[in-house]
Structures are given as C-alpha cells and as structure tokens.
Design an enzyme around this catalytic site. Structure first.
Site, mmCIF file in Angstrom:
data_model
loop_
_atom_site.group_PDB
_atom_site.id
_atom_site.type_symbol
_atom_site.label_atom_id
_atom_site.label_comp_id
_atom_site.label_asym_id
_atom_site.label_seq_id
_atom_site.Cartn_x
_atom_site.Cartn_y
_atom_site.Cartn_z
ATOM 1 N N THR A 207 0.869 -1.187 0.000
ATOM 2 C CA THR A 207 0.000 0.000 0.000
ATOM 3 C C THR A 207 0.902 1.232 0.000
ATOM 4 O OG1 THR A 207 -1.824 -1.044 1.157
ATOM 5 C CG2 THR A 207 -1.562 1.319 1.531
ATOM 6 N N ARG A 235 -15.109 -5.726 -0.068
ATOM 7 C CA ARG A 235 -14.471 -5.313 1.194
ATOM 8 C C ARG A 235 -13.762 -3.967 1.001
ATOM 9 N NH1 ARG A 235 -8.919 -4.018 2.673
ATOM 10 N NH2 ARG A 235 -8.693 -4.388 4.887
ATOM 11 N N GLY A 237 -11.121 -1.272 2.859
ATOM 12 C CA GLY A 237 -10.162 -1.161 3.963
ATOM 13 C C GLY A 237 -10.152 0.227 4.579
ATOM 14 N N ASP A 238 -9.099 0.504 5.301
ATOM 15 C CA ASP A 238 -8.992 1.779 6.023
ATOM 16 C C ASP A 238 -8.523 2.940 5.137
ATOM 17 O OD1 ASP A 238 -6.534 0.304 5.820
ATOM 18 O OD2 ASP A 238 -5.602 1.824 7.090
ATOM 19 N N GLY A 259 -1.512 -1.369 6.796
ATOM 20 C CA GLY A 259 -1.583 -2.542 7.654
ATOM 21 C C GLY A 259 -2.937 -3.195 7.502
ATOM 22 N N THR A 260 -3.320 -4.013 8.460
ATOM 23 C CA THR A 260 -4.621 -4.675 8.392
ATOM 24 C C THR A 260 -5.697 -3.635 8.672
ATOM 25 O OG1 THR A 260 -3.523 -6.651 9.190
ATOM 26 C CG2 THR A 260 -5.932 -6.683 9.186
ATOM 27 N N GLY A 261 -6.362 -3.216 7.599
ATOM 28 C CA GLY A 261 -7.254 -2.069 7.657
ATOM 29 C C GLY A 261 -8.357 -2.152 8.688
HETATM 30 N N1 ASP Z 1 -4.414 -0.981 4.858
HETATM 31 C C1 ASP Z 1 -4.659 -1.678 3.627
HETATM 32 C C2 ASP Z 1 -6.041 -2.278 3.687
HETATM 33 O O1 ASP Z 1 -6.400 -2.839 4.701
HETATM 34 C C3 ASP Z 1 -3.663 -2.739 3.312
HETATM 35 C C4 ASP Z 1 -2.227 -2.452 3.630
HETATM 36 O O2 ASP Z 1 -1.896 -1.341 4.020
HETATM 37 O O3 ASP Z 1 -1.363 -3.356 3.485
HETATM 38 O O4 ASP Z 1 -6.741 -2.242 2.716
#
Ligand code: ASP
Length: 344
Positions: A207, A235, A237-238, A259-261
């Site tokens: 990202t 889906r 994400g953030d 990261g994990t959004g």
């Molecule tokens: N934050 C992004 C999402 O969750 C993915 C990532 O940053 O690796 O879509």
C-alpha cells in the site's frame, strides 16, 4: 519641472516597491512517503529487490518534492508521489494491486487537505489507472467525500478519465500470492483464520501513502491501495476511510497508514493520532507511537501495521509494529532518507 523631479525622486520608488508582487511566506517544506508495512526482513529480499524498492521510493519521493520546491501545493505533491507508486508494479496500488477472492483488483484511495479539512476518496474501483487522481476529483468536483464502485467509475468517465482494462493491473507475483492464499484457506495454512472468514486476508504488502508540507505551511495526506489479497468482494479497507487510514489537519498533522485495515478502522487510527496532539498536547512522535505501537498492538497484536505522519513544523514520525516498512522522506533541512528494515 523642479517639482516634477522632486515628485519622481520621492514617490516613484515607493510606487514601484508597493507594486512588487508579494512573495508567499517561505515555510520550510518536507515530504514523507510509505510503500507498505509487513513481514519485510533482510532474509526475504534479494539485493536486486532491495535496490529496486529503494530506487522506486526515491523516484516517488523526489516527484513529490519537486512540486513542493517549485512552490506547489502539498495536495499536488502527495498526488505526484502516489501516482509514481501506483504506476510501479512493485507496489500494491494501481498497477500491481493485489487480487480479491474472485481474482479481481478492487482499489481504494483517499486524499485530504489539512487547511480546509476537505477530503475525497474512492473505493472498489477496478479500471482507474490512478485512483489517487480520482479521489482528488471527488474532493474538488463533488460535494461528497467517498464514491464507490460503479458510481465512482461513472464519475471518472464524466470527468474524461480513460478506463483501463483489468489486464492492465495484472502482475504474476500478485496472482501467485492469491493462489497461495486460496490454497492455505483450504488447508488451514498460515493465512487462514476464523476471524477473517470468509476469504482469508493475507496482506499483499505495498500500500502506498504520502504526507507533505508546502511553502504555505499547509499539510496534505493521501493513501492508495489494492487492499488485502483474497479479500471478500466489496471489502473496503482503512485507506479510503477518512480518519482511519488517511487524515490531515493543519493544526496537528497529516497521517497515512498501512496494515490490516480492519484494525485501523476500528481505532480510527489516523485521526486518533491527530486527536492525541490536539486534545492531549502530545508531540507527534508520542501520539503516533501510542496508536501504532500500543493501541494497534493491543487490539490486533504485532504485525498489524504502521503509519507515516508529519506535523505542521515538518517533524516526521514513521512507527510500525511489523518487521519492516518501505519508507522515505526529505525533511525540512533537505535531508533525503530511504529505509526498509527495522534495524536501519
Ligand atoms: N491498509 C490496507 C487495507 O487494509 C492494506 C495495507 O496497508 O497493506 O486495505
């Protein structure tokens, strides 16, 4: 004649001086970018890959910095830096985006102006070469903040943007990552998890994001992503959620997360960093550490992500609770730094 001469000597210089254009106050400029956080250790990289990533980060960084140096706006600098990374298949944004469970690319992006708190974002777009440009158009040309899917693409067409075929975004590497995740989903391998059902969500690192400070002292932030490998169709994400993965406010800071959004959304991570500065008077580094190294870890554990952040003075923070984060900056003193691993 004598009177005319006196008039000229006395007043002409004054008139000339006051007619001079007023140059904008030269506030120090700076830019920080990221190309994703994750399990990026020295052992996972070949020297060639390492060099490729560093060169790509440098190119994006310098594209953004050139805008700032010529007196351009932070919004334009953020867009310029992100556009370079969207076009580079190394990153999980634009070309080279990861695939969802159905083998499609669905991209999200957002941009925010720290002066006006205006923001634009798009989610789930499949044919937009540079989603960050579309996010900017949403901000500039509509009364809305976030457009999704078909509506976002229809708006893009109405603005004269050309649509790209799905094949443009395809890369073998990301396709292989999806196949691996699908296999693990069936066999209960590392990327399968009950919490993430349905569709495991192996992170496809890469990202991208940027935060910039321009000569007017104005901050802007932006983020662009293909999301998570094997994510469920639809889906979001953030990254395109203002306050979660992207935020900018001139009184505090600009932030772009990776990261994990799902955890970033639940914590309203980017705005929380800003709020800690605003309401608790925390310095930037402390506020960013609190959210990324403490709150995020408490909610989702280690390896949940990182962020880049910059305050109105050009101070920079780049915390991450993962093994590495592709990151680079040019600070207010003009120092250029490119880093990947934790130990550098
Ligand atoms: N934050 C992004 C999402 O969750 C993915 C990532 O940053 O690796 O879509």
């Amino acid at each position: 004649m004598r009177y005319l001469l006196c008039f000229c000597i006395l007043f002409v210089p004054i008139l000339v001086m006051s007619a001079e254009p007023t140059t904008p106050a030269a506030h120090p400029i700076a830019i920080v970018i990221h190309g994703g956080a994750g399990t990026i250790g020295r052992k996972d990289m070949t020297p060639e890959m390492d060099a490729q990533y560093r060169a790509a980060l440098k190119q994006a960084l310098e594209a953004g910095y050139a805008v700032l140096k010529s007196g351009g706006r932070s919004l334009d600098a953020v867009q310029a830096a992100i556009r370079v990374m969207e076009d580079d298949p190394l990153f999980n944004a634009g070309k080279g985006s990861v695939f969802d469970h159905d083998g499609k690319n669905e991209m999200d992006a957002a941009i925010m102006d720290g002066v006006t708190l205006k923001a634009g974002a798009v989610a789930g777009v499949q044919h937009i070469k540079n989603p960050i440009d579309l996010a900017r158009l949403v901000m500039d040309k509509t009364p809305h903040v976030l457009l999704i899917g078909a509506g976002a693409e229809e708006f893009a067409r109405s603005q004269g943007m050309s649509m790209m075929p799905a094949s443009y975004f395809y890369t073998q590497r990301r396709w292989d990552e999806l196949q691996k995740a699908l296999k693990e989903e069936k066999t209960g391998g590392p990327s399968a998890s009950a919490e993430q059902y349905p569709g495991t969500t192996a992170r496809g690192y890469g990202t991208v994001g940027a935060v910039a400070l321009d000569r007017r002292g104005e901050l802007a932030a932006g983020t662009s992503t293909g999301g998570l490998t094997n994510k469920y169709y639809g889906r979001v994400g953030d990254s395109p959620i203002i306050g979660a993965g992207t935020y900018a406010n001139d009184t505090t800071c600009g932030v772009s997360g990776t990261g994990t959004g799902e955890y970033f959304i639940r914590l309203d991570a980017a705005k929380t960093i800003s709020d800690l500065m605003l309401y608790k008077g925390m310095p930037l580094a402390e506020a960013a550490d609190q959210v990324i190294m403490h709150d995020l870890v408490q909610l989702g554990g280690m390896d949940t992500g990182g962020a880049i952040a910059m305050d109105k003075d050009g101070d920079i923070a780049m915390p991450f609770n993962t093994e590495g984060m592709y990151r680079a900056y040019i600070d207010t003193a003009g120092h250029e730094v490119v880093k990947i691993y934790r130990d550098e």
